[in-house]
Design an enzyme around this catalytic site. Structure first.
Site, short mmCIF file in Angstrom:
data_model
loop_
_atom_site.label_atom_id
_atom_site.label_comp_id
_atom_site.label_asym_id
_atom_site.label_seq_id
_atom_site.Cartn_x
_atom_site.Cartn_y
_atom_site.Cartn_z
N TYR A 23 0.79 -1.11 0.52
CA TYR A 23 0.03 0.15 0.25
C TYR A 23 0.56 1.28 0.05
CZ TYR A 23 -3.15 3.50 2.34
OH TYR A 23 -4.03 4.98 2.41
N GLU A 45 -10.90 5.32 6.10
CA GLU A 45 -10.43 6.83 6.95
C GLU A 45 -11.77 6.51 8.42
OE1 GLU A 45 -7.71 7.41 7.48
OE2 GLU A 45 -6.58 6.85 5.50
N TRP A 53 -5.00 0.60 10.80
CA TRP A 53 -4.91 0.49 8.93
C TRP A 53 -5.17 -0.98 8.58
CZ3 TRP A 53 -7.22 2.94 6.08
CH2 TRP A 53 -7.45 3.17 4.47
#
Length: 212
Positions: A23, A45, A53
């Site tokens: 990522y 988010e 995350w």
């Protein structure tokens, strides 16, 4: 020693898992200019708040399936039946407040578009004159004056779950600011920022608007 010297420098979080590394190396900090794309990143988010995350990345495909590919038009039409369906979807984070906020945010984004603007244009209108230039992870900020102002504006427009930290994470994810450390091989990857944090001459696909 030569091999160590050639090892790419990444943020600490990006080295914790191969999915995070991929990522970081391919997506984080790259510009996103379309409304649905910005809505997806904002939604992720929102769901990440209070979680890692990596937890979100592992469920990203399930989130896309559950939220109709993060189409603003489609999610804005979700009602209580869809909310209940999502609360029973084991592939995503089953948090009612975050699910309801995501639907509300789609409706707010649709109002922006119907008014002749758009979510992407609004978010990018808060791009700072200079980006942070952190020397190490400890110098990477969690908020900024612009993220606080954008969070306030998004709330005024009817968006939910959009505090300054969540908004700053969005801004870093889509290239509105560049918080790669200055020695990272990804510093300046967006083409919009120089290594020292100055704007490049690259133009945005929409006219820079005054914030708000």
């Amino acid at each position: 020693m030569a091999e160590d010297a050639e090892t790419p420098i990444r943020a600490g979080w990006a080295a914790q898992n191969p999915l995070l590394t991929e990522y970081y190396d391919t997506e984080w900090g790259m510009p996103v200019f379309d409304d649905d794309g910005v809505f997806e990143r904002l939604s992720l988010e929102v769901f990440q708040s209070g979680l890692s995350w990596l937890t979100i990345l592992r469920r990203r495909d399930a989130f896309r399936l559950a939220f109709a590919g993060f189409s603003i038009e489609r999610v804005a039409r979700f009602g209580e039946a869809e909310v209940e369906r999502l609360l029973h979807d084991e592939g995503i984070i089953r948090n009612r407040r975050k699910i309801v906020a995501t639907v509300a945010n789609a409706q707010a984004a649709r109002r922006l578009r119907d008014g002749g603007g758009g979510l992407a244009a609004l978010v990018w209108s808060f791009r700072p004159e200079r980006s942070p230039a952190p020397a190490n992870d400890a110098e990477v900020p969690a908020t900024s004056d612009e993220s606080r102002a954008l969070a306030q504006e998004l709330k005024r427009r009817g968006f939910a779950f959009v505090g300054p930290t969540t908004v700053f994470a969005l801004m870093t994810a889509i290239g509105v600011v560049d918080t790669h450390v200055v020695t990272s091989h990804r510093r300046g990857c967006s083409g919009l920022w120089t290594r020292d944090g100055a704007r490049t001459a690259a133009a945005l696909p929409f006219a820079d608007a005054e914030p708000g």
